[in-house]
Design a protein around this motif. Structure first.
Motif, PDB file in Angstrom:
ATOM      1  N   ALA A 130      -1.590   7.799  12.843  1.00 40.73           N
ATOM      2  CA  ALA A 130      -3.046   6.997  13.750  1.00 40.73           C
ATOM      3  C   ALA A 130      -1.922   5.722  14.106  1.00 40.73           C
ATOM      4  O   ALA A 130      -3.285   5.504  15.249  1.00 40.73           O
ATOM      5  N   HIS A 131      -1.387   5.647  13.900  1.00 42.75           N
ATOM      6  CA  HIS A 131      -0.974   4.036  14.785  1.00 42.75           C
ATOM      7  C   HIS A 131      -0.661   4.841  15.602  1.00 42.75           C
ATOM      8  O   HIS A 131      -0.689   4.135  16.528  1.00 42.75           O
TER       9      HIS A 131
ATOM     10  N   HIS B 162       0.668  10.858   7.236  1.00 45.75           N
ATOM     11  CA  HIS B 162      -0.729  10.998   8.468  1.00 45.75           C
ATOM     12  C   HIS B 162      -0.908   8.627   9.322  1.00 45.75           C
ATOM     13  O   HIS B 162      -1.867   9.331   9.929  1.00 45.75           O
ATOM     14  N   GLY B 163      -0.586   7.293   8.042  1.00 49.10           N
ATOM     15  CA  GLY B 163      -1.115   6.513   8.970  1.00 49.10           C
ATOM     16  C   GLY B 163      -0.256   6.240  10.298  1.00 49.10           C
ATOM     17  O   GLY B 163      -0.697   5.721  11.172  1.00 49.10           O
TER      18      GLY B 163
ATOM     19  N   GLY C  72       0.395  -1.194  -0.215  1.00 50.73           N
ATOM     20  CA  GLY C  72      -0.093  -0.019   0.365  1.00 50.73           C
ATOM     21  C   GLY C  72       1.099   1.124  -0.139  1.00 50.73           C
ATOM     22  O   GLY C  72       0.108   2.370   0.262  1.00 50.73           O
TER      23      GLY C  72
ATOM     24  N   GLY D 254       0.740  10.782   3.310  1.00 48.99           N
ATOM     25  CA  GLY D 254      -0.237   9.237   3.272  1.00 48.99           C
ATOM     26  C   GLY D 254       0.852   8.123   4.422  1.00 48.99           C
ATOM     27  O   GLY D 254       0.218   8.064   5.226  1.00 48.99           O
ATOM     28  N   GLN D 255       1.704   7.993   3.680  1.00 45.40           N
ATOM     29  CA  GLN D 255       2.429   7.433   4.793  1.00 45.40           C
ATOM     30  C   GLN D 255       2.390   8.077   6.406  1.00 45.40           C
ATOM     31  O   GLN D 255       2.299   7.120   7.537  1.00 45.40           O
TER      32      GLN D 255
ATOM     33  N   MET E  29       3.441  13.265  -1.694  1.00 46.50           N
ATOM     34  CA  MET E  29       1.580  12.648  -1.564  1.00 46.50           C
ATOM     35  C   MET E  29       1.609  11.296  -0.963  1.00 46.50           C
ATOM     36  O   MET E  29       1.059  11.580   0.227  1.00 46.50           O
ATOM     37  N   LEU E  30       2.755  10.580  -1.416  1.00 51.82           N
ATOM     38  CA  LEU E  30       2.958   9.334  -1.292  1.00 51.82           C
ATOM     39  C   LEU E  30       3.546   9.603   0.672  1.00 51.82           C
ATOM     40  O   LEU E  30       3.033   8.717   1.453  1.00 51.82           O
TER      41      LEU E  30
END
Ligand code: FES
Ligand code: FES
Lengths: 937, 167
Positions: A675-676, A671-672, A498, A668-669, A664-665
């Motif tokens: 959250a983790h 953000h995730g 992903g 995204g990494q 952008m990628l």
């Protein structure tokens, strides 16, 4: 087509398949005649396996085969040691790796005991209940410290104790540092982690083609090539007879790189035995036991610090829970050990850990991989030191950063990849300043927080630094081919879960060959396409495989120029690549890449000696050592002390991962990852009871953060290119979750300053925080209201101006000693206050002027702390002109807490009134004095 | 042989007359019997939302239903979302906003959001986050999903305005 794809926010080419449900995940594989497996697992954490009776299960209609350890014969073998420990002198390491099925002793709940293969998953699961397992329970080894106590039960009885490893690394002279220190700060820290919790559980499908003598395995793995090589060896097949496909994988986060899981060894074997395809899909409950996880460490750490806040040395001794087996070697604890040093100059470091076997599932890296633990210890120590030394949190970090000119910087200890811990590059201070700006550090401290506190709210800020070792070796490779259609094919060995590798690699190759990105097709994760490489771990996919793609594409470009040079009769220097063609510079003579590819692979004639057919090249990249990414996280939280709920109001990440392939990628990494990290800090915790039973093995009880818990994240990018990579890349996959716990602890502690809560553990939870709050009840507090008016026999403008001047303002504070201007309307200083029986003590105080409407009114927020307690509140002040001069009206609501509040309300009220009055008189006298001075001058 | 029950169900517009075991989960029926593997299974206990589909237009978790319970109903799965002309606007918005990474949770999230956007054409951030709170995503941190939903809602409103202007 943008001028360059690298650096641009290119949308992902893999999205469409995923959005329409066409993408293939392993569990989507359905083959003719496919059977389904289920596993009988231990219900005990520790016990001797006396007997397994599978006869009833074998008789159940629809059951094809039931396998126990005894049925495996020679195939029964413990798994490989994946990462041998680095060559550290004096290191002790006991290798105890997982077994396919338990033969004599169960070592954690969920360990597989028997495999059932049936017509359907429903029948296989029905048959689980038919199996009778006889286990003689043994005392479970659960707690880390108890595990190391004399007489503790032993997880592996051939060892003398539960010690799995012991490692000491030293640099500099810590004892001397300690002796020279102004302060030594010592604490015990606990940092626990949890599940990777990819939303896709694990799954394996295997098919043996007896005619082709080929085994095909679809596996939710992050490392298809090592899985293939290991299985081929185990099964006695050639590597080329085994094909492992990791198609779309629904999240990895570390545990999907473990190898071999028992199921990965057993499903291919049984498929060969039965001559039929077999599938096993993990269910969510199994995932809590059968998939590896990360867990706790207990650190006893001390920081020797100079009076100015400089780190003189650190000593850290910790225990690390490795679970029932240790196939992943020492990657996690060595990451903790090395990452603790962070972006700081630590002249003396004395670090020692003991890895401990317990009766819990196996520990292997989970996103962050032990780095969190180290960052937490270091950042907490710095916070404590800042408080003791009266230093600002930013300042203590600034004073200790390695400066930009010190790279490459060698810490003189070894990293997990056995290479010396050397930072390639970094520029830390600007990232801190940027994060402070984005979170509004000064505004928060001088305005928002005082105002909120005055209103009885508990808000706090956390800001911490970290580094992340990324992009380690050994190597990855890539093959780039220009096809006669002009389309470009890229194959690499890393799997993708992903991260957007398809797109990132296509960007790199499209730039080198000057083709449109739509014409670049990337395949990953299929050993038939590319069969050299190690896998996606340690935030290395983009760095190492990306650099290999770059190298392969560059080699193809050279071939393109060589061939085109002959055909166009122009030296290579006179050629350029544009829009999918080679062109003679400054002319319209060109050849399409596709046509060139066809020419490079002639059906007749000869390929020139010394050249190869086709426009294809394979290249490898193997960095000597990793590159070091870095960054700063900051957050603002509000805590409700009644319910112990924490809300994150703002979250900032400033990150430096070298050259960005695709912002952008990267975002995204991050953000995730954040959250983790938030899950790790406040929601996710594996709760084991004394028997080694997991108390919350479902997603109803183990809480993953949802959209309502994760705040929007503001990101600042900085780019300090890595000198190690020809394209300057560093990794980013784990950074989002590494410092979150440390930032969270600091923020919550700041919010709960009145309660003097010290946070030395993560995860917290509302429950745990509530307990901590109970332990340190808030200081007794009283509310004091002072109201009145005062007449200055001076013009209003003069009074107004004077009150903005710290030298005058200081007089208005009871016992004011000094005040310095900090921001536009904020001041920092000291006052000395004593009331009644409470002897005078020095308070540090922050004063902020708000809502200023010159020359009529303003509000003044005061926030003072000392060992005796605190006082804070807001005063509303207005100035009116009248015949006598200027009338000041004021109303202050103050909260007073701690020992000074103990004098009682009456005394406080009187004292406050008196001190206010005295203060104003002092101001008046000062002003009048100044005017006389001016008049006479 | 175990007992079987007849089921008549319309899936993505196609009617299926089948007999199934009463205990067959709707998620397994869709994935295995019909080969519609876009519906994913992440927990089988109703928490993750990956298996969300539409039953008569409303979002339900297919792992919490038996196939037999779908008898007489119409099911839409993620495979039924795009039209031959192209992606559903919500799918396009997800692509534009990078609202998916591994994409495992994505079908369930799309199917949760379709009826949500129908009922809330102009949702604010709070409403979007609450609508998403029943779907777990481990990759994205939800932020870009929120962006995508806001964008899809705005596009839909702009579209319907221009439609009504033309009318
Ligand atoms: S699979 Fe249905 S909610 Fe998780
Ligand atoms: S995109 Fe991977 S779980 Fe959501």
């Amino acid at each position: 087509m943008p001028e360059r794809y690298v650096g641009a926010r290119v949308r992902r080419s893999e999205d469409e398949r995923l959005l329409t449900g066409r993408a293939l995940f392993v569990d989507d594989v359905q083959l003719d005649g496919q059977l389904h497996a289920a596993f009988v697992r231990s219900e005990h954490a520790h016990g001797r396996l006396r007997d397994v009776d599978v006869s009833a299960a074998r008789r159940r209609p629809g059951v094809i085969s039931v396998i126990t350890a005894a049925d495996l014969g020679d195939y029964w073998r413990p798994g490989p040691l994946l990462v041998p420990p680095p060559p550290i002198p004096g290191l002790i390491f006991h290798t105890c790796t997982q077994v396919p099925l338990v033969r004599d002793k169960v070592r954690h709940v969920g360990e597989p005991i028997a495999m059932i293969v049936a017509q359907s998953r429903y029948v296989a699961e029905d048959a689980l209940a038919d199996v009778v397992v006889d286990i003689e329970p043994l005392p479970a080894v659960v707690d880390l410290e108890a595990a190391m106590a004399a007489g503790a039960a032993r997880v592996h009885e051939h060892l003398a104790s539960n010690l799995a490893a012991h490692v000491v690394q030293r640099t500099g002279d810590y004892d001397a540092a300690r002796a020279a220190a102004h302060r030594v700060i010592r604490r015990r820290f606990r940092y626990d982690r949890g599940l990777s919790a990819a939303i896709e559980n694990r799954c394996v499908v295997a098919q043996w083609d007896a005619r082709a003598e080929e085994l095909t395995i679809w596996d939710t793995t992050q490392a298809p090539i090592p899985i293939r090589n290991g299985l081929a060896a185990r099964l006695g097949l050639l590597e080329s007879q085994v094909r492992v496909i990791a198609p779309f994988v629904g999240g990895g986060f570390g545990p999907k790189i473990m190898m071999h899981y028992p199921e990965e060894v057993l499903i291919p074997w049984i498929a060969m035995q039965l001559g039929r395809p077999v599938k096993w899909t993990e269910d969510r409950q199994e995932n809590f036991f059968a998939t590896t996880q990360e867990r706790g460490q207990v650190h006893d750490a001390e920081l020797a610090v100079a009076q100015d806040g400089r780190i003189l040395g650190i000593r850290d001794v910790f225990l690390h829970d490795t679970g029932a087996y240790d196939p992943y070697g020492l990657t996690v604890p060595i990451n903790s050990q090395c990452t603790l040093l962070g972006p700081y100059d630590v002249p003396a470091y004395d670090t020692e850990f003991t890895a401990v076997f317990t009766n819990k599932p196996i520990v292997t890296p989970v996103r962050g991989a032990g780095r969190q633990h180290g960052v937490f210890v270091m950042e907490r120590l710095l916070d404590l030191a800042a408080r003791e030394l009266g230093l600002d949190r930013l300042e203590i970090r600034r004073r200790n950063y390695l400066s930009r000119d010190r790279f490459p910087y060698d810490h003189h200890i070894l990293f997990q990849d056995s290479a010396p811990l050397v930072y390639d590059s970094g520029d830390y201070a600007p990232a801190l300043e940027e994060a402070a700006k984005l979170i509004g550090y000064h505004h928060f401290l001088h305005e928002e927080q005082p105002r909120a506190r005055a209103a009885g709210r508990h808000v706090g800020l956390g800001i911490v630094s970290y580094i992340e070792g990324t992009g380690i070796g050994p190597y990855e490779g890539a093959r780039v081919t220009v096809e006669p259609s002009g389309q470009v094919r890229v194959a690499t060995g890393v799997g993708t879960q992903g991260q957007g590798h398809f797109t990132a690699f296509a960007q790199i190759v499209a730039d080198v060959l000057a083709v449109r990105i739509e014409h670049v097709h990337v395949v990953t994760g299929d050993t038939r396409e590319f069969n050299w490489g190690t896998g996606t771990f340690a935030s290395r996919g983009a760095v190492v495989a990306g650099t290999a793609c770059h190298a392969a594409a560059t080699a193809v470009r050279t071939k393109v120029f060589d061939l085109a040079s002959r055909l166009l009769e122009t030296p290579p220097e006179g050629l350029e690549l544009v829009g999918g063609a080679v062109r003679v510079v400054g002319s319209d003579r060109s050849i399409d890449l596709g046509a060139l590819a066809a020419q490079a692979n002639p059906l007749r004639g000869a390929v020139r000696p010394g050249t190869e057919p086709g426009l294809e090249a394979t290249a490898y990249y193997g960095p000597d050592r990793g590159s070091t990414a870095s960054g700063v996280h900051a957050m603002i939280v509000e805590v409700d002390p009644e319910t112990a709920m924490v809300t994150i109001q703002k979250y900032v990440v400033v990150h430096d991962c070298g050259r960005l392939i695709n912002p952008m990628l990267v975002e995204g990494q991050i953000h995730g990852g954040v959250a983790h990290g938030i899950g790790n800090a406040f929601y996710e915790q594996l709760m084991w009871d004394d028997n080694g039973q997991l108390q919350n093995a479902s997603l109803m009880d183990y809480l993953l953060p949802t959209a309502t818990e994760v705040p929007p994240i503001v990101i600042g990018h900085r780019e300090t290119p890595s000198p190690l990579s020809p394209i300057g890349l560093k990794g980013v996959g784990e950074a989002g979750c590494i410092p979150t716990g440390a930032a969270f602890a600091q923020a919550v502690e700041d919010a709960l300053a009145d309660f003097h809560v010290e946070i030395t553990e993560i995860p917290l939870s509302p429950d745990r925080l509530f307990q901590l709050l109970q332990r340190t009840p808030p200081q007794r507090r009283n509310q004091v209201i002072v109201e009145g008016s005062y007449v200055f026999r001076l013009p209003r403008a003069v009074v107004w101006d004077a009150l903005q001047d710290p030298a005058v303002l200081v007089r208005a504070l009871p016992g004011g000693m000094a005040l310095e201007q900090q921001g536009e309307a904020s001041y920092h200083g000291a006052m000395r206050v004593g009331i009644g029986p409470v002897t005078a003590a020095e308070f540090t105080v922050r004063v902020t002027l708000l809502d200023r409407e010159p020359p009529q009114r303003f509000a003044m927020v005061v926030d003072g702390h000392s060992g005796l307690g605190f006082t804070r509140g807001t005063a509303q002040v207005s100035l009116e002109e009248d015949a006598a001069g200027t009338v000041m009206r004021y109303r202050a609501e103050l909260q007073v807490g701690g020992r000074i509040a103990g004098v009682g309300q009456r005394v406080l009220d009187t004292a406050a009134k008196l001190m206010t009055r005295q203060g104003l008189e002092l101001v008046h006298r000062e002003l009048a004095g100044r005017r006389t001075g001016e008049a006479s001058a | 042989m175990t007992q079987q029950v007849p089921v008549q169900v319309t899936v993505n517009g196609t009617r299926h007359d089948v007999v199934v075991e009463p205990r067959l989960l709707l998620s397994d029926f869709l994935r295995q019997d019909l080969g519609l593997t876009g519906t994913h299974v992440g927990c089988e206990h109703g928490v993750c939302g990956a298996c969300t589909i539409l039953l008569d237009g409303e979002a339900v978790r297919s792992c919490l239903m038996f196939a037999a319970q779908a008898d007489g109903h119409a099911v839409t799965t993620v495979e039924g979302l795009a039209s031959p002309g192209g992606l559903h606007p919500l799918q396009s918005a997800f692509h534009e906003a990078h609202a998916l990474q591994c994409g495992f949770c994505t079908p369930g999230i799309l199917m949760t959001l379709v009826p949500f956007l129908r009922d809330h054409p102009a949702p604010d951030e709070r409403e979007i986050r609450e609508a998403l709170a029943g779907n777990l995503c481990r990759c994205t941190g939800y932020q870009n999903i929120v962006v995508a939903v806001r964008q899809a809602a705005a596009d839909a409103r702009a579209h319907s305005e221009s439609e009504s202007a033309r009318a």
